[in-house]
Design an enzyme around this catalytic site. Structure first.
Site, PDB file in Angstrom:
ATOM      1  N   LYS A   1     -23.792  70.923  17.700  1.00  0.00           N
ATOM      2  CA  LYS A   1     -24.534  72.607  17.774  1.00  0.00           C
ATOM      3  C   LYS A   1     -23.464  73.380  17.044  1.00  0.00           C
ATOM      4  O   LYS A   1     -22.523  73.497  16.883  1.00  0.00           O
ATOM      5  CB  LYS A   1     -24.404  72.988  19.268  1.00  0.00           C
ATOM      6  CG  LYS A   1     -25.331  74.217  19.449  1.00  0.00           C
ATOM      7  CD  LYS A   1     -25.539  74.511  20.934  1.00  0.00           C
ATOM      8  CE  LYS A   1     -26.126  75.848  21.071  1.00  0.00           C
ATOM      9  NZ  LYS A   1     -27.730  75.906  20.273  1.00  0.00           N
TER      10      LYS A   1
ATOM     11  N   HIS B   1     -22.697  71.843  25.142  1.00  0.00           N
ATOM     12  CA  HIS B   1     -23.844  71.388  24.477  1.00  0.00           C
ATOM     13  C   HIS B   1     -22.998  70.258  23.478  1.00  0.00           C
ATOM     14  O   HIS B   1     -21.986  70.321  23.705  1.00  0.00           O
ATOM     15  CB  HIS B   1     -24.288  72.317  23.576  1.00  0.00           C
ATOM     16  CG  HIS B   1     -25.434  72.970  24.255  1.00  0.00           C
ATOM     17  ND1 HIS B   1     -25.091  74.251  24.924  1.00  0.00           N
ATOM     18  CD2 HIS B   1     -26.937  73.025  24.012  1.00  0.00           C
ATOM     19  CE1 HIS B   1     -26.159  74.827  25.410  1.00  0.00           C
ATOM     20  NE2 HIS B   1     -27.345  74.198  24.950  1.00  0.00           N
TER      21      HIS B   1
END
Length: 269
Positions: free
Chosen positions: A161, A157
């Site tokens: 995050k 990601h």
């Protein structure tokens, strides 16, 4: 049928903005309120003006109870503590609570399950059709191949995050454990470092990568002797999560109180 009155929490966040857009674009939905935390620069202002456009007549509220009282559904992609607090208020309002928040602890989930006795809660680590199809496939493949195949889940990601492994990775792990008929928390291996020893048979391993602006990439790897089976999902647009949340809200309208997943929404459970 009248449009469904929908509220969005965490309006200024990346997902909050996308949820607002998804509600405004969807047929059968009406945006009736949004929230932000007290002291936020958007608090008390018109949502449209906060987003750089014309006034919409929808103010950014700091009291969720006031907003939820007018809503039939609440879309919530915020933080665990906020989501747990929202669940109690949404249950009081008998509103469908669609939760895309990740990083929830077992205690958080227990609190959500309590709220689900009074209202519909749809909770998923990922709201996309493709991810939920892949979770169903993961369960079937895990059941078919058995513990002779090691399972490793790799996710990547963006660099902002804050939780790891991702909620989607954990969802795949839970699906794999269900396919094998074992308790997920008994076989999950969520981090390796240093002299770890040989891999334990039957465990489900996780690896988390972070970098750039990656929306979401997940691989579920079944590694056996002489062969590997790899299931993969790549997301390139976060709007797919927002549209899935709207779909879940509409699905939950009029249903009995309970805790549901996107598998239920998509008819895959």
């Amino acid at each position: 049928m009248e449009p469904m009155n929908v509220a969005v929490t965490g309006a200024s966040g990346r997902m909050g903005r996308m949820l607002i857009r998804a509600v405004e674009e969807a047929e059968g939905c009406r945006l009736i309120g949004v929230t932000e935390r007290p002291g936020h620069e958007w608090a008390g202002r018109d949502l449209g003006e906060c987003l750089g456009g014309a006034a919409t007549g929808v103010p950014v509220e700091t009291d969720p109870l006031e907003v939820f009282a007018k809503a039939e559904a609440v879309l919530d992609f915020t933080a665990p503590a906020a989501t747990v607090a929202h669940a109690e208020l949404a249950a009081q309002a008998r509103a469908v609570h669609v939760i895309g928040t990740t990083g929830l602890s077992p205690a958080d989930i227990e609190a959500l399950d309590s709220a689900a006795r009074h209202a519909v809660i749809v909770r998923a680590g990922n709201m996309s059709l493709g991810v939920n199809l892949l979770a169903a496939l993961t369960r079937k493949v895990a059941a078919a191949l058995g513990p002779d195949f090691d399972i490793e889940i790799v996710e990547m990601h963006h660099n902002r995050k804050v939780d790891a492994p991702s909620g989607t990775a954990l969802m795949f792990g839970e699906a794999a454990a269900a396919g094998r008929g074992v308790r997920f928390d008994a076989v999950a291996d969520r981090g390796r470092d240093g002299e770890t020893g040989a891999r334990k048979r039957g465990h489900i391993g996780f690896a988390s990568l972070r970098g750039g602006d990656v929306v979401g990439e997940h691989d579920v790897i079944f590694a056996g002797e002489g062969e590997r089976v790899i299931l993969r999902h790549v997301a390139t647009d976060r709007m797919l999560f927002a549209r899935g949340a709207v779909k879940a809200a509409l699905w939950g309208r009029g249903r009995k109180p309970g805790s549901y997943s996107m598998m239920d929404v998509l008819g895959l459970s």
